[in-house]
Design an enzyme around this catalytic site. Structure first.
Site, short mmCIF file in Angstrom:
data_model
loop_
_atom_site.label_atom_id
_atom_site.label_comp_id
_atom_site.label_asym_id
_atom_site.label_seq_id
_atom_site.Cartn_x
_atom_site.Cartn_y
_atom_site.Cartn_z
N LYS A 22 7.21 -2.62 3.13
CA LYS A 22 6.08 -1.89 3.73
C LYS A 22 5.10 -2.84 4.40
O LYS A 22 4.71 -2.64 5.55
CB LYS A 22 5.36 -1.09 2.64
CG LYS A 22 4.02 -0.53 3.07
CD LYS A 22 3.35 0.27 1.98
CE LYS A 22 2.41 -0.50 1.08
NZ LYS A 22 1.14 -0.89 1.69
N ASN A 23 4.69 -3.89 3.68
CA ASN A 23 3.63 -4.76 4.20
C ASN A 23 4.11 -5.67 5.32
O ASN A 23 3.30 -6.35 5.96
CB ASN A 23 3.02 -5.59 3.07
CG ASN A 23 2.13 -4.74 2.17
OD1 ASN A 23 1.89 -3.58 2.47
ND2 ASN A 23 1.66 -5.33 1.08
N ARG A 105 -5.65 2.10 4.88
CA ARG A 105 -6.54 1.04 5.37
C ARG A 105 -5.87 0.12 6.38
O ARG A 105 -6.52 -0.41 7.28
CB ARG A 105 -7.00 0.19 4.19
CG ARG A 105 -7.84 0.89 3.17
CD ARG A 105 -8.20 -0.07 2.09
NE ARG A 105 -8.59 -1.36 2.65
CZ ARG A 105 -9.76 -1.62 3.17
NH1 ARG A 105 -10.70 -0.72 3.17
NH2 ARG A 105 -10.00 -2.83 3.67
N CYS A 129 -11.83 1.89 -1.39
CA CYS A 129 -10.61 2.50 -1.91
C CYS A 129 -10.56 2.27 -3.40
O CYS A 129 -11.41 1.58 -3.96
CB CYS A 129 -9.37 1.93 -1.22
SG CYS A 129 -8.94 0.32 -1.78
N ARG A 134 -12.95 -3.73 -0.63
CA ARG A 134 -12.04 -4.10 0.45
C ARG A 134 -12.68 -4.05 1.84
O ARG A 134 -12.32 -3.23 2.69
CB ARG A 134 -10.78 -3.24 0.41
CG ARG A 134 -9.98 -3.48 -0.82
CD ARG A 134 -8.71 -2.69 -0.83
NE ARG A 134 -7.63 -3.36 -0.15
CZ ARG A 134 -6.38 -2.89 -0.13
NH1 ARG A 134 -6.09 -1.78 -0.72
NH2 ARG A 134 -5.43 -3.55 0.49
N ASP A 317 -0.14 -7.17 -6.20
CA ASP A 317 0.60 -5.90 -6.08
C ASP A 317 1.63 -5.71 -7.20
O ASP A 317 2.29 -4.67 -7.24
CB ASP A 317 1.29 -5.82 -4.71
CG ASP A 317 0.30 -5.50 -3.60
OD1 ASP A 317 -0.86 -5.18 -3.89
OD2 ASP A 317 0.69 -5.57 -2.41
N ARG A 409 3.71 6.39 -0.72
CA ARG A 409 3.15 5.51 0.31
C ARG A 409 3.92 4.19 0.35
O ARG A 409 3.99 3.55 1.40
CB ARG A 409 1.68 5.20 0.00
CG ARG A 409 0.77 6.41 0.13
CD ARG A 409 -0.66 5.98 0.03
NE ARG A 409 -0.87 4.78 0.83
CZ ARG A 409 -1.86 3.93 0.66
NH1 ARG A 409 -2.75 4.15 -0.28
NH2 ARG A 409 -1.96 2.86 1.43
C1 UD1 Z 1 -2.87 -6.88 1.76
C2 UD1 Z 1 -1.74 -5.98 1.33
C3 UD1 Z 1 -1.99 -5.45 -0.06
C4 UD1 Z 1 -2.24 -6.61 -1.03
C5 UD1 Z 1 -3.32 -7.55 -0.50
C6 UD1 Z 1 -3.47 -8.82 -1.33
C7 UD1 Z 1 -0.95 -5.05 3.42
C8 UD1 Z 1 -0.85 -3.86 4.32
N1 UD1 Z 1 -1.64 -4.89 2.29
O1 UD1 Z 1 -4.06 -6.10 1.77
O2 UD1 Z 1 -0.84 -4.71 -0.48
O3 UD1 Z 1 -2.66 -6.10 -2.27
O4 UD1 Z 1 -3.01 -7.97 0.84
O5 UD1 Z 1 -2.26 -9.49 -1.41
O6 UD1 Z 1 -0.41 -6.10 3.71
N2 UD1 Z 1 -11.57 -9.49 2.08
C9 UD1 Z 1 -12.88 -9.60 2.51
N3 UD1 Z 1 -13.14 -9.33 3.83
C10 UD1 Z 1 -12.17 -8.95 4.72
C11 UD1 Z 1 -10.83 -8.87 4.26
C12 UD1 Z 1 -10.57 -9.14 2.94
O7 UD1 Z 1 -13.77 -9.92 1.75
O8 UD1 Z 1 -12.47 -8.71 5.89
C13 UD1 Z 1 -11.24 -9.80 0.66
C14 UD1 Z 1 -10.71 -8.57 -0.08
O9 UD1 Z 1 -11.76 -7.77 -0.59
C15 UD1 Z 1 -9.91 -9.22 -1.18
C16 UD1 Z 1 -9.34 -10.47 -0.49
O10 UD1 Z 1 -10.14 -10.68 0.65
O11 UD1 Z 1 -10.72 -9.63 -2.24
C17 UD1 Z 1 -7.89 -10.37 -0.06
O12 UD1 Z 1 -7.69 -9.13 0.60
P1 UD1 Z 1 -6.66 -8.99 1.80
O13 UD1 Z 1 -5.64 -10.07 1.72
O14 UD1 Z 1 -7.42 -8.85 3.09
O15 UD1 Z 1 -5.98 -7.59 1.47
P2 UD1 Z 1 -5.35 -6.63 2.54
O16 UD1 Z 1 -4.93 -7.41 3.72
O17 UD1 Z 1 -6.24 -5.44 2.73
#
Ligand code: UD1
Length: 437
Positions: A22-23, A105, A129, A134, A317, A409
């Site tokens: 998925k990711n 998201r 969420c 996030r 995850d 999902r």
């Molecule tokens: C992706 C994965 C999700 C996984 C996560 C962490 C996808 C579609 N989803 O989510 O399944 O659980 O990586 O491995 O690939 N953060 C900020 N600001 C931002 C972005 C992130 O502070 O603009 C923080 C988040 O709150 C979190 C950390 O960075 O604490 C990592 O999150 P991130 O790697 O961005 O998660 P996703 O990309 O949303």
């Protein structure tokens, strides 16, 4: 409301084929916005998140055909099906509406490509969420540094730019979709971009490889410094989605929960090193051969401590699923969640099955119990749902899990795959486990 009914106590035996990730599929679908023409994507998983993303691409003007039999995807495509064609020759819209973004998201992934290709985008901001705040501030800050003008209005981020220009961008913490979004924004930018403290997840690496195949110039994939030289244009390609390491890990843990033995096919063991190592530590026998992996449980599980970390650390995850194992392991274990601040929603539900868990800050302290017992539980998010399925496989009696829409999902037919391997699990309706001894 969908419900899964699981009767515990049946060891697993058989072969399960792991689906495409998925990711990996979502950012790759987003990347199709960067070039004009028709892409052929193979091994795209049939998941609700993928359906949401293809609806979003259609909204933007892409023409998408699924399944085989079309001219571009004749049936069968030598073991590479299912196949999806995405024609992005004409984009007619630059808006990602709230109705689609609120479902997922990861819709934010269209922001970078839209600004890069169309010079503008209007994307609904994803809200909070179940697993934490996030934010998407890294995505927005990076685009601004590349010269985009951003406005937040009526719940939408509106971005406008001429040709983006390269920039040096530093992530406070490595963000997976943040790295992907800015990598996609920068491939068509003027000049060079450096992404520092970038994410190193395999899904980021394969997105970068696909972009390079399309004509981009990206170096440093898999390291924390990614360097991109912008190019004028990109061309469409054929691309195959990598195996889902989280689905594979979930099935390995299902063997830990239920006992027995499974052969998993379509696995990349190299993407699962931290997980394999921890599962061996808790007593599972795991062997690999190419893209197959054999996992077997003999005897009782041993407790281990886990700390979630960005790749190549133990993935957040799989934290909830691992907890479903630790609640029935011998001894005390500590699971520390360092990525998301509120990812313990499954704890109260596992307790309903008899688990002994105490939360202290970002850690869960777990004392293994001799036996879980079936109960009515509620799935709160995608991976929490999977952990309840695993706990149900181990529990004495019947577990009713409601809210399993979350599972669809990210898991393709999980109950069918597990039932074919000997589990007593069914969606809604009465339990029919006639095939079991
Ligand atoms: C992706 C994965 C999700 C996984 C996560 C962490 C996808 C579609 N989803 O989510 O399944 O659980 O990586 O491995 O690939 N953060 C900020 N600001 C931002 C972005 C992130 O502070 O603009 C923080 C988040 O709150 C979190 C950390 O960075 O604490 C990592 O999150 P991130 O790697 O961005 O998660 P996703 O990309 O949303």
């Amino acid at each position: 409301m969908d419900q899964l009914v699981v009767r515990g106590g049946y060891p697993l035996k058989g072969v399960i084929r792991v689906s495409g990730a998925k990711n990996a599929a979502l950012p790759i679908l987003a990347a199709t916005l960067l070039a004009e023409g028709t892409f052929r994507l193979f091994k795209v998983p049939g998941l609700d998140d993928v359906f949401t993303f293809t609806s979003l691409l259609r909204e933007l003007g892409a023409v998408i055909e699924t399944g085989s039999g079309s001219e571009a995807c004749p049936d069968p495509v030598s073991g590479k099906s299912p196949c999806l064609t995405v024609d992005t020759s004409k984009l007619s819209n630059h808006q990602a509406p709230y109705e689609l973004v609120r479902k997922m998201r990861a819709s934010i992934l269209v922001l970078g490509p839209l600004v890069a290709r169309m010079g503008r985008a209007r994307v609904s901001l994803p809200g909070g969420c179940a697993i934490g705040a996030r934010p998407v501030d890294f995505h927005l800050m990076g685009l601004e540094q590349m010269g985009a003008k951003l406005k937040l209005r009526e719940g939408y981020v509106e971005a406008a730019a001429g040709r983006l220009r390269g920039a040096k961008i530093y992530f406070d913490v490595p963000s997976v979709t943040g790295t992907e979004n800015l990598m996609m924004a920068s491939v068509l930018a003027k000049g060079s971009t450096v992404l520092e403290n970038a994410a190193r997840e395999p899904e980021v690496v394969v997105l970068g490889r696909m972009l390079n195949e399309m004509g981009a110039r990206i170096r440093g994939l898999g390291s924390d410094t990614i360097r991109i030289e912008g190019v004028q244009d990109l061309k469409p390609v054929d691309w195959e989605i990598i195996p889902d390491r989280i689905e594979a890990g979930t099935f390995m843990m299902a063997v830990g929960a239920a006992g027995g033995e499974l052969q998993l096919e379509n696995v990349n063991p190299g993407h699962l090193e931290a997980v394999i190592s921890k599962l061996r530590e808790c007593g599972l026998h795991i062997s690999t051969a190419g893209t197959a992996l054999l996992v077997r449980r003999k005897g009782k599980l041993r407790s281990v401590d886990i700390k979630t970390l960005p790749y190549p650390g133990f993935p957040t995850d799989l934290q909830a699923q691992m907890m479903a194992l630790m609640v029935q392991a011998g001894g005390l274990s500590v699971i520390t969640e360092t990525i998301f601040e509120n990812r313990f929603m499954h704890v109260d539900e596992l307790k309903r099955l008899g688990a002994d868990i105490k939360i202290e800050g970002r850690s869960a302290i777990i004392r293994g119990v001799r036996r879980l017992t079936g109960a009515q539980v509620q799935a709160t998010d995608l991976r929490a749902s999977a952990s309840l399925v695993l706990a149900g496989l181990a529990a004495y009696g019947t577990t009713h899990i409601s809210g399993v829409g979350h599972l669809d999902r990210g898991y393709e037919k999980i109950e069918e795959k597990l039932a074919a391997a000997g589990a007593c699990i069914e969606r809604l309706g009465g339990l029919s486990c006639d095939h079991l001894p």
